[in-house]
Design an enzyme around this catalytic site. Structure first.
Site, PDB file in Angstrom:
ATOM      1  N   HIS A 130       0.815  -1.229   0.000  1.00  0.00           N
ATOM      2  CA  HIS A 130       0.000   0.000   0.000  1.00  0.00           C
ATOM      3  C   HIS A 130       0.845   1.275   0.000  1.00  0.00           C
ATOM      4  CE1 HIS A 130      -3.632  -2.250   0.463  1.00  0.00           C
ATOM      5  NE2 HIS A 130      -3.343  -2.693   1.668  1.00  0.00           N
ATOM      6  N   ASP A 167      -2.653 -10.658  -2.460  1.00  0.00           N
ATOM      7  CA  ASP A 167      -3.201 -10.144  -1.206  1.00  0.00           C
ATOM      8  C   ASP A 167      -4.660  -9.724  -1.446  1.00  0.00           C
ATOM      9  OD1 ASP A 167      -1.984  -8.720   1.565  1.00  0.00           O
ATOM     10  OD2 ASP A 167      -3.754  -7.719   0.758  1.00  0.00           O
ATOM     11  N   HIS A 169      -6.195  -7.217  -0.505  1.00  0.00           N
ATOM     12  CA  HIS A 169      -6.324  -5.772  -0.731  1.00  0.00           C
ATOM     13  C   HIS A 169      -5.564  -5.377  -1.993  1.00  0.00           C
ATOM     14  CE1 HIS A 169      -6.683  -6.424   3.696  1.00  0.00           C
ATOM     15  NE2 HIS A 169      -7.744  -5.656   3.506  1.00  0.00           N
ATOM     16  N   ASP A 249      -4.463 -12.850   3.235  1.00  0.00           N
ATOM     17  CA  ASP A 249      -5.708 -12.397   3.865  1.00  0.00           C
ATOM     18  C   ASP A 249      -6.948 -12.649   3.007  1.00  0.00           C
ATOM     19  OD1 ASP A 249      -4.600 -10.520   2.168  1.00  0.00           O
ATOM     20  OD2 ASP A 249      -4.559  -8.895   3.629  1.00  0.00           O
TER      21      ASP A 249
END
Ligand code: ZN
Length: 312
Positions: A130, A167, A169, A249
């Site tokens: 991120h 991931d 996200h 995740d």
């Protein structure tokens, strides 16, 4: 040939604050799982453990603005927790941990490109995907995987480098670092809509590919996204090195998202990525840990991932 596991104790010590999901226990669980797997199941010599070096400032600024690097390192507190945003906390160990996390990926790139290892997994935190060139966010300070990619270009002269990100996200930071450079390829599957809100696929190009997955998606949707779209595009890109943002995740037990993968899905996608690395770029593959917040699911998934990297 061996699979390198590269880590550092400082990456356990980094503490983003009491009760934070990106907790030191995450990396302890991953390392414990890998140690048990090595002792009980792995072929002797399948993995080799290495300590991560600290990335130098010159390496961090391959991706980030110098002001960003200095702002992060100067925010590291003498005691307690300092916050760069409400999600992104720093403790006294954080400066060392963040430099080791980036240094792990660059050292893994050096080992794989130099022929010292077949492939590598950087078991590190804080995560990185991120972190944008000029902004820390979402538990991420420096974009470890993007730094590894730009290091491969600068030090080893590679022209075409791919990052694949499973991931749950969207890897907004990596996409931001790669968007204007068509020698850099980024493909991501992620829950959408979800944090950080990017990755809809509406702004994709021939080297930026996003596969948004609706909440509640599982193995079938995940394997279709990779099998039908992202993996063929990766192969067509003809990378000279592939890096993985390995977040776990999207596991069905994860508390931060609503995708229903199991360990076998992570093993599958890892095997598919490895097969493309072996057919396109002599097996050159470097993976780094991103998210994963259920400790048991995280450890089991990381073991399944490394097992697929290390399979003889
Ligand atoms: Zn994540």
């Amino acid at each position: 040939m061996t699979t390198l596991i590269i880590t550092h104790p400082a990456c356990i010590d980094h503490d983003p604050g009491s009760g934070h999901p990106e907790a030191p226990a995450r990396l302890k669980a991953v390392l414990g799982g890998l140690e048990r797997w090595e002792a009980e199941t792995a072929v002797p010599g399948a993995i080799t453990w290495v300590e991560a070096p600290k990335a130098e400032r010159d390496t961090l600024i391959l991706v980030h603005g110098a002001e960003h690097v200095d702002r992060v390192l100067q925010a590291v507190p003498q005691s307690g927790t300092a916050y760069l945003d409400p999600d992104t906390g720093l403790s006294p160990a954080t400066g060392n941990a963040a430099r080791r996390a980036a240094g792990a990926v660059t050292a893994a790139v050096d080992a794989v490109l130099g022929g010292a290892a077949r492939n590598a997994f950087a078991a590190v935190r804080p995560p990185g995907h991120h972190a944008e060139p000029n902004r820390a966010m979402g538990f991420c300070l420096f974009n470890n995987v993007a730094i590894g990619a730009l290091h491969a270009r600068k030090k080893h002269g590679l022209g075409r480098i791919a990052v694949v990100d499973f991931d749950v996200h969207h890897g907004n930071g990596t996409e931001a670092a790669f968007r204007d450079d068509d020698g850099l390829f980024f493909a991501s599957s992620h829950q959408f809509p979800h944090y950080p809100g990017t990755g809809s696929g509406r702004h994709d190009s021939d080297h930026i590919l996003n596969a948004p997955l609706a909440p509640g998606s599982g193995s079938a949707e995940f394997r279709a996204a990779w099998g039908e779209r992202l993996l063929p595009a990766l192969e067509q890109f003809a990378p000279e090195l592939i890096l993985i943002s390995a977040g776990f995740d999207a596991h069905r037990k994860d508390p931060l998202a609503d995708i229903n993968l199991v360990e076998a899905d992570f093993a599958w996608v890892t095997g598919e990525i490895r097969a493309i690395a072996e057919s396109r770029c002599a097996g050159r593959l470097v993976s780094t840990l991103e998210g994963g917040y259920d400790l048991d699911a995280l450890a089991a998934s990381a073991v399944a991932h490394v097992e697929a990297l290390a399979r003889q």
